[in-house]
Write a protein that holds these residues in place. Sequence first.
Motif, mmCIF file in Angstrom:
data_model
loop_
_atom_site.group_PDB
_atom_site.id
_atom_site.type_symbol
_atom_site.label_atom_id
_atom_site.label_comp_id
_atom_site.label_asym_id
_atom_site.label_seq_id
_atom_site.Cartn_x
_atom_site.Cartn_y
_atom_site.Cartn_z
ATOM 1 N N VAL A 262 0.682 -1.399 -0.203
ATOM 2 C CA VAL A 262 0.059 -0.132 0.085
ATOM 3 C C VAL A 262 0.853 1.190 0.056
ATOM 4 N N ALA A 314 -1.871 5.380 2.973
ATOM 5 C CA ALA A 314 -3.112 5.045 2.269
ATOM 6 C C ALA A 314 -3.947 6.235 1.940
ATOM 7 N N THR A 319 -7.001 5.662 -1.445
ATOM 8 C CA THR A 319 -7.391 4.297 -1.628
ATOM 9 C C THR A 319 -8.776 4.524 -1.311
ATOM 10 N N VAL B 123 -9.869 6.462 3.278
ATOM 11 C CA VAL B 123 -9.086 5.368 3.256
ATOM 12 C C VAL B 123 -9.959 3.969 3.668
#
Lengths: 322, 317
Positions: A262, A314, A319, B123
């Motif tokens: 990630v 992240a 994401t 996230v």
Amino acid sequence: MAPLETPLPRSRGMSVASVFERYGLIVFLLALLLVAAALSPTFLQPANLVNVLTIAAPLGMVVVGQTFVILVRGLDLSVASLMATVAVLATAFKATTNDAIPLIFVAAIAFSAVVGLVNGWLVAKRNVSPFLATLAMMIILQGVRFAYTGGAPISTLPPGMGFLASGRILGIPVNLITLALLAIVFGVVLHRSRLGREIFMVGSNPKAAFLNGVAPDRVIIFCYVICSVCAGIGGLFLLGYVGTVSNWVGQGYELDSIVAAVMGGVALTGGRGNIFAALVGVAVLVVINNLVLLLGFPIEMQLIIKGIIIIGAAAFYRTRLA
Amino acid sequence: MSAVVAEFRRNRLSLSYVIVVALLILLVVAGGFLSDRFLTWRNFGNLFQQLVVLGMVSLGQTFVVLLGGIDLAVGSLVSASTVFIAHFLEWRPDLLWLALPLALIAATAIGALNGLLTIVLRVHPLIVTLGMSSIIFGGTLMYNKEPGGSVPRGLADFSYAKLWGIPVTAIVLVAVFALAGLWLQRSRSGRSIYFVGGDREAARLNGLPVNRIVVMAYALSGLCAGLAAIFLTARTGVGDPRIGAALTLQSITPVVVGGTILAGGRGGVLGTLLGVLLVTMLNNLLNFLNVSSYYQWVIQGLIIIIAVSIHTTRRRQ
């Protein structure tokens, strides 16, 4: 349906954003290295760097595989358990000479491939969520392993296994060379081959991939097999490093490998990522761990910093919620 | 008969329950035959005492999974809460009335923070809660690496107290589950969790306060972890920074066995309660049969795969 702005699979050519993503991480790594060098004169010495890289290599092997799985919107929690199981399998031959090493490798890779096949089959054919399929596999492997060893560590290993883990050729660690080979081979498969393009297609839009004549199930199963095989190889290389086989070889690698991937910009939503960037993620993770120790912080600090970094990285790559 | 089947088809949830209940009955009958100590009042008393902690954590996990998320921070949160409670009570045993609410508030706040981070940073919850778990665990270890602290007599007694032969903790657990079930089914805010879990965009377009609901679900998961920690500290008498570690993944099994799907939007707390019963009873029986814990792991893994396969296969039909 995937949103319209889902980036097209790209194996060549990069947008400005992707350049920033890729080099942002390298800049971060360089900054970390500078900080480390400033704080500890020993850090940048070749001996220390090689040591750090030797420790990083088995994790790197796992990350290569984990990247494949994450690219097709999955994740593999069974890698660490598989590493330990392969390590136990390696001792099962009770070999004391190096003749047995090829046999150990063949057996380990075959076993890992079967594990990956089952994971992939559950995910692709049975619609089990990757999280649960690989979680179940993790627990099952753990049970089988402990049932075999009775919980006790074993140490019957050919002496050559130690060389694989900590030996050097021309001053370069053997496991680092292996990692480089593994990354190049799978990097070419992923970023330069037809199969690689299919993986990106399935990851960004399985329906579109299917309509384009790609069989998503087959591609997904392939990715899980690759992941398990990489983890199995990583397990063998880690094993020789430790010397004795405890039942927990590789513990924590399942999460570390996901964290590294990630951080390296591999999107958990699938279809976006690069093997080499993921390996830079490994380097960042390992350097941070090393830095925490160099700074004299308690080792628990690693956990806190790792936690902040995983969330921060992240967020950096945005994401999005699946 | 076909009308009954049709009714179950329409409401797939109840069919999940039927499967789990059938397995439970099978287990009890088989257990009665296989071991003469299994079907005893005493054993069931012990069993219920054992499942309270797992039940509480799984309940919290259910809210989050219904929403389409996952909470991997619950284990660390339980550990941290036991450490807080035990050390606080060692310092001031007379402030029990303050220590427990404080622990619950802190756990709820950390849960809410999880939910907030998934929204603000956009996230994946897997990553957020994993990161939080690492932060909480590290923080707890920095405070104290070894089990420590103590609890006053009253709290310890509570953990072994019985009402008409039934452990009080088990009664509390069932009451909390009933309350949670009623809330999810009957109240506007409870039902909105299903809506958001089923289709977040649609829920947003329908004017639901999606963000608030997400934060609420994670906060509830934190609250449940805090409650579990109270039960756990009362029973063990210490705060142990590692005691909850295994609970994170353990808490997911009953949820999925009970028919709540990881994609969100379908399932319920009754299924989770049945799942907790099934898992705990099975382990209990296997212990009586002297099956090593190693094979119990294998069986647990197989249960997850089989349960999820059954639930997803029916979904596709």
